[in-house]
Design a protein around this motif. Sequence first.
Motif, PDB file in Angstrom:
ATOM      1  N   MET A  58     -20.659  19.612 -30.610  1.00 30.44           N
ATOM      2  CA  MET A  58     -19.726  20.563 -31.239  1.00 30.44           C
ATOM      3  C   MET A  58     -19.690  21.861 -30.447  1.00 30.44           C
ATOM      4  SD  MET A  58     -20.474  20.064 -35.294  1.00 30.44           S
ATOM      5  CE  MET A  58     -19.974  21.704 -35.733  1.00 30.44           C
ATOM      6  N   GLU A  59     -20.885  22.351 -30.124  1.00 32.82           N
ATOM      7  CA  GLU A  59     -20.940  23.606 -29.383  1.00 32.82           C
ATOM      8  C   GLU A  59     -20.453  23.437 -27.953  1.00 32.82           C
ATOM      9  OE1 GLU A  59     -24.393  26.026 -30.216  1.00 32.82           O
ATOM     10  OE2 GLU A  59     -24.141  27.031 -28.292  1.00 32.82           O
ATOM     11  N   PHE A  60     -20.807  22.295 -27.344  1.00 34.03           N
ATOM     12  CA  PHE A  60     -20.412  22.056 -25.948  1.00 34.03           C
ATOM     13  C   PHE A  60     -18.888  21.933 -25.830  1.00 34.03           C
ATOM     14  CE2 PHE A  60     -20.096  19.389 -22.052  1.00 34.03           C
ATOM     15  CZ  PHE A  60     -20.824  20.196 -21.194  1.00 34.03           C
TER      16      PHE A  60
ATOM     17  N   PHE B 168     -14.050  31.380 -29.645  1.00 36.88           N
ATOM     18  CA  PHE B 168     -12.692  30.997 -29.265  1.00 36.88           C
ATOM     19  C   PHE B 168     -11.851  30.914 -30.535  1.00 36.88           C
ATOM     20  CE2 PHE B 168     -15.462  29.791 -25.880  1.00 36.88           C
ATOM     21  CZ  PHE B 168     -14.777  30.243 -24.769  1.00 36.88           C
ATOM     22  N   THR B 169     -10.635  31.463 -30.458  1.00 40.22           N
ATOM     23  CA  THR B 169      -9.824  31.576 -31.677  1.00 40.22           C
ATOM     24  C   THR B 169      -9.326  30.223 -32.169  1.00 40.22           C
ATOM     25  OG1 THR B 169      -7.893  31.868 -30.291  1.00 40.22           O
ATOM     26  CG2 THR B 169      -8.925  33.854 -31.171  1.00 40.22           C
TER      27      THR B 169
ATOM     28  N   MET C 105     -23.612  31.016 -22.648  1.00 36.53           N
ATOM     29  CA  MET C 105     -22.663  32.125 -22.558  1.00 36.53           C
ATOM     30  C   MET C 105     -22.237  32.582 -23.956  1.00 36.53           C
ATOM     31  SD  MET C 105     -21.284  34.050 -20.303  1.00 36.53           S
ATOM     32  CE  MET C 105     -21.775  33.074 -18.892  1.00 36.53           C
ATOM     33  N   CYS C 106     -21.895  31.597 -24.826  1.00 37.21           N
ATOM     34  CA  CYS C 106     -21.503  31.948 -26.194  1.00 37.21           C
ATOM     35  C   CYS C 106     -22.621  32.723 -26.900  1.00 37.21           C
ATOM     36  CB  CYS C 106     -21.188  30.683 -27.002  1.00 37.21           C
ATOM     37  SG  CYS C 106     -19.594  29.958 -26.622  1.00 37.21           S
TER      38      CYS C 106
ATOM     39  N   GLY D 180     -17.442  25.554 -28.218  1.00 38.10           N
ATOM     40  CA  GLY D 180     -18.042  26.894 -28.163  1.00 38.10           C
ATOM     41  C   GLY D 180     -18.629  27.277 -29.508  1.00 38.10           C
ATOM     42  N   LYS D 181     -19.360  28.392 -29.547  1.00 44.86           N
ATOM     43  CA  LYS D 181     -19.963  28.828 -30.814  1.00 44.86           C
ATOM     44  C   LYS D 181     -18.885  29.314 -31.783  1.00 44.86           C
ATOM     45  CE  LYS D 181     -24.770  30.115 -30.057  1.00 44.86           C
ATOM     46  NZ  LYS D 181     -25.303  29.001 -30.842  1.00 44.86           N
TER      47      LYS D 181
END
Length: 436
Positions: free
Chosen positions: A204-206, A214-215, A1-2, A209-210
Motif C-alpha cells: 500500500m505504501e510502496f 499524494f492528493t 521519503m514519505c 505513498g503514505k
Amino acid sequence: MCSFLVKDSHGFLDHLLYESVLDVPIRMELMQSFGFCSWHTWQLPALPSICSPDTGYSIFASDLLRKFAYLSSSVEEGIGKKRTLKSFLAKSRRRWLSRVKQKACPACRHVSQFETYHLKELLEFIGDEEFLEAYKASSGICLPHFFLVQERYSGHGNFPLLLEAQRAMAQSLRNTLEEFIRKQDYRFRDEITSTEARAWRVAMEFVAGKPGVFTNEMGHDRVRTTRTGGISADRVSVQSTAFDRCSLAQLIEQMKGSKEATFYLKQALPQDLLGGLRDLASQKIHLSVEFVVEELGNVEYLRTLYSLGFSLLYGIGLPAQTVVLLDGKRGYMLDDHQRSSGRRLRPLKNAEDLYLNLLWRRFGIAVLLSGSIKEVDIKSGLFCLATEGSREQWCRFKKADTNELPQVGSNVEVFGWERWNTRVVELLDVYPIRRE
Ligand SMILES: [Zn+2]
Ligand SMILES: [Zn+2]
C-alpha cells in the motif's frame, strides 16, 4: 521519503504553533492560503500539548471565519445591487474560492522545498557504493516518489542505478505478495510467514505513498482550481491616462452619491482632502466612511480622524500609496506628486478585486473608552479600566516604559486599538478627566 515529509511537516507545524501563533506575518500568510491544506490540518491534533494546538488553531480558524464573513456579506450586498441572484451566482462561480485562497498551504510550500532537496540528494548519494547497498536493503522510496524523480531528474547520471534498485524492490515485493496469494489455499495457510502477511500493507505504501502525501483524484485540488479561477492580483493597477484623473473636490462630490467609502492609508491625507472630509462629516448625508491605517504613528492625527465620526481600523499589509474605494466598485489611488495639477487621483482598474483583498487586511478597531482605573499591574505595564458601561478592560501601552501608568481610582479617557484576538487594548494615549 514519505516518512521524511511527514516528520518534517510535524516539525514545521510544531514550531509554528509553539512560537508564532500570534505573529502577524504568519497569520497574514494563513489568511492568504485560507489555512492549511486538509493533510496538514489533520496533523494538528497529533502535536504535543505544549504547542496548544487547540488555542493556536482557534486563533487561525477565527481569522478565516472572519474572512469568510466579509466575503459572504460583501457578496450578499452585491446581490442586492446587481442583477438577479441566479445570474450573479453564475458569474461569481469559482471566484469565491480564488478570493479567499490566494496561496498554497504554507506547510506544503515548506515541505515541498524539502522534498525537492532530498530527492536530488538521493540521486547524488546513490552513486556511492556503500549508500547503494544500504538503499537496496531498505524499503526504498514509494513509486509516486519514484515517478517524481523520473519526471524531474531522469537525465541524471545516477538515475539508472535508482531504477535498477527500484525494479528489484518491486520484484521482491511482488514475489512476497504472490506467495501470500498462493498460500490462501487452505492446504498452505499455515505456511504464511509474518512478512507475507504484512506484505499488503507494505505494498500500500510502496504503490500509493503514505496517507496524505499524494492528493486524492477527485479533482478537488484547491490550489489548481484557484489558479485557473484567476487569483486576483494584490498589486494596485491604475488606469493612468491624464484624462481619467480626478481632483480631490470631484472625489468629495462622488462620495456624496455613495453609500460607503474606504480609505487605506500609510501616510497622512493631504490637508485639503481632510478639510473636504470634515465638511462632509458635518453634513447629514447617508454615507459610511472608514479609514484603515497602517504605520501611522501620529496619535493626534489618528484622534482627528476618529473625532470626525468615521470608523478607524487597524490595517496590516496595505498598499504603499493611499487608496480610496467607493461602494466596493470604484477606486482611486492618490498621487504622490504634490506638484501635479489639481487632478491628483488616478482611477483603479481592479477596484472590485482590490476591495475584497483589502477587506481582510483589517486587524482591529480604534476605541475611545472612559472610566476609572480599577487595578494597576506595574510589572507588566497593564491597567484595568472600569468603564461606565461596567465593562472591565485591560489596557497596555505598546512601549511600556515610556509612559507613566495612571493611578488607581483616577478617572481617565483612553484611546487605543482593540486588536482582534487579543483582549488587551493597545493604548495610543490616556487623558485625565476632571470630575465635578
Ligand atoms: Zn513516498
Ligand atoms: Zn499542507
